[in-house]
Design an enzyme around this catalytic site. Sequence first.
Site, PDB file in Angstrom:
ATOM      1  CG  ASP A  75      -1.723   1.271   1.383  1.00 49.98           C
ATOM      2  OD1 ASP A  75      -1.738   2.080   0.434  1.00 49.98           O
ATOM      3  OD2 ASP A  75      -2.330   1.451   2.463  1.00 49.98           O
ATOM      4  CD  GLU A  91      -5.096   3.825  -2.398  1.00 47.64           C
ATOM      5  OE1 GLU A  91      -5.972   4.563  -1.913  1.00 47.64           O
ATOM      6  OE2 GLU A  91      -3.939   4.214  -2.657  1.00 47.64           O
TER       7      GLU A  91
END
Length: 593
Positions: free
Chosen positions: A11, A157
Site C-alpha cells: 500500500d 485501493e
Amino acid sequence: MPDLSPILGIDLGTTNSLVGVVDSGFPILLADEEGQRLTPSAVHFSSEGARIVGAPALRQRALDPQRTVTSVKRLIGRRAGEGGWQPPYDLRQLGVTPVEVSAEILRRLKAIAERALEQPVSRAVITVPAYFNDAQRNATKQAGELAGLTVERIVSEPTAAALAYGLDKLDERKKIAVYDLGGGTFDISVLEMREGVFQVLSTAGDTQLGGDDIDRLLVEHVLQGAKLSSPPDGARLSSLLVAAEVAKKRLSAEDSTLIELPFFDGANSLSLELTRVAFEKLIRPLIERTRAHCLRALSDAGVKPEELDEVILVGGSTRIPLVHRYVEEIFGRAPNTSQNPDEAVALGAVIQAGILSGSLKNVLLLDVTPLSLGIETFGGLMNIIIPRNSTIPCKAGEMFTNAVANQADMLIRVLQGERELAKDNWELGRVEVPFPPGPKGSARVGVQFSIDANGILQVLARDTATNTDTVLEIQNTAVNVDDERVEQMIAESVEYAFEDMNERVWTEARLKAEELLPAVAAALEQFGDAVTAEERAVIETAAAKVRTALEAPGHDAKALKAANQALDDATQELAVRLVEQAMEESLVRRGLI
C-alpha cells in the site's frame, strides 16, 4: 518453470505505506526493525546527498522542510503546478521527480520485507486510488520498477480493502460500499461479491481530498487566532503541522485538546485549546465534499443505500467521529469498522499478491474503468468503445470506414469522457492510419481498445485491405487536465445530458440530410422525364423542408429528423426503381439478359 518467489503486497500511501506477504497461507503485514508496520511516506534529501526514508525523514521535516518530501503521491503522474495543492518543497531544486521519490519509499519497503523474510524479493502488487488516471498508474508502476520490483498488478485501493474484508467477513452475494478517506485521496466504490468473485460496480472519488487537507485547515485556523510578531517560517509551519496532526488524532478519542508550541515565533508561545465540537465545525465542509461522490457511485451502480449489505471504512481519516456519523447519514446504516482502517488496503494487496503467486485460491478480483473510452467519428461525435465501469482487463473494438470519397487516411483521436460530443471529452492521443484512396465506404479500418489489469490502455488500428497494424500506447492519460476535471466530467455529463443528446441527434440527422439531399438530386436528374411532375413536386417539397430545417437557427433535431423521414418516405418509389435499374444493368453486364 513458473516463478515461485513471494509477491509482496504494497500500500503506497500518501501519509503512510505498508508491505506484506502471504506466509503459510495467511496474509501478514511486515514490521521494520523497530516493530512498526506503518512506514511514513517521507523522504529527506540531505545537502550532502544522503537519502533518509520513513520515520527518521519525518523527524527532519520540522528542521528542514524544504528538503523533506511528504505527500508525494499527490504529485505522481501530474505536471508541475497541476491541482489545488502545492507542496512546501521544490522537487526541481532537489533534483528529483515524484517517481524517484516514490521509488525511494518502495526501496525501503522492499528492504523491510527482505529483512523479515530473510530472502531477496523482486515482485509486488501495488495499490493506487481508484480514480488514478493512466498517467498516475503508469508513474506508480515506473516507481516500482525503479525500486527493483517487477510490478505484477496495480490494484485500486477500495477494491483491495473490500478483498481484505471479504475473504473472511462476508457471505456470498453481498453488495458493499467502500468509503476510503486517506491522507491525500478519497475514493468510494460499490462492489458486489458473488461466488468468490469481487466485481466493482462503480467508483468515484477526489484525488485531492484527505487528512492532509484537514491538517492544513487546522493550521490556518490556529494561525488566524494566534498573536505573532512575524509570519512563521517554513520550519515553524512544519512544527505546527505536526502539532495539528497530533491534535486531530487526539480529538478522535477526547472532547478537547491543547495545541502548544513554546516560543513559536521566537518571542511568543502558541497555545490554543481546541474542542471536538469546534474541530468538527471547521472540517465539516471538507467531509461534505464526499457526499456527491457517494451518491454518484450508488447511482452508477444502480444500488440504493438500503440495498447495501455492508459499508466499509478505510483510511486513517475515517477514525474521525464526524466521518462515522456522516457516512451513517449518507448510507442509512452504521459502517463496518472491524478492520484496522490503516491496514485494510495493504492487507487486500497482500491477498491479491497471494492469489497471483498461487498461495491463495478461489478469489478473483475484477476492477473497472473509471471513465468511458472511445474515438471521434465523422461529425465530431464521441463513439464509445469501452463504456465507463467496464470490468478490466477488457478488450473491445469496432470497424470504421472512410466518410468521404478519395480519403487517403483516417485520423483516430482516442477520447476519454462521458459527453456526447468529441470536443467536450479529453483527447488521450491520436494516430493516422493510411489506406488507398477510393469511393466513400471502400476503406475498412478496425480499431481495438485493450486495457490490461493495471488499467493501461493500448489502441490498435488495422487497415483490413493491407493488414497493416498501427499501435498506440497511451502512457500519459489526461495529463493536460487537472484532476478536479476528472470529477467534473461525470457531473457535467448529467448537467448537459439533454443539450448533449439533442446535439448528437442533430448532428446525426444533419449528416443524413447532407447525404440524402445530393443523392435525391442525382436520382431526379438520372430519371429525368421518367419521374412524373406530381412525384417531382412532392420530392422537391420534401427536400426543401430538409434544407429549411438544416438552415433554421437553434438546431431543432426533432424537426430535422421529421423532415429527413418525410423525404425518405417521398423517395421510396424512386429508391425501388434505382435498385431495379442497378440489378438490370448488372444482369446485362453479366450477359444474363
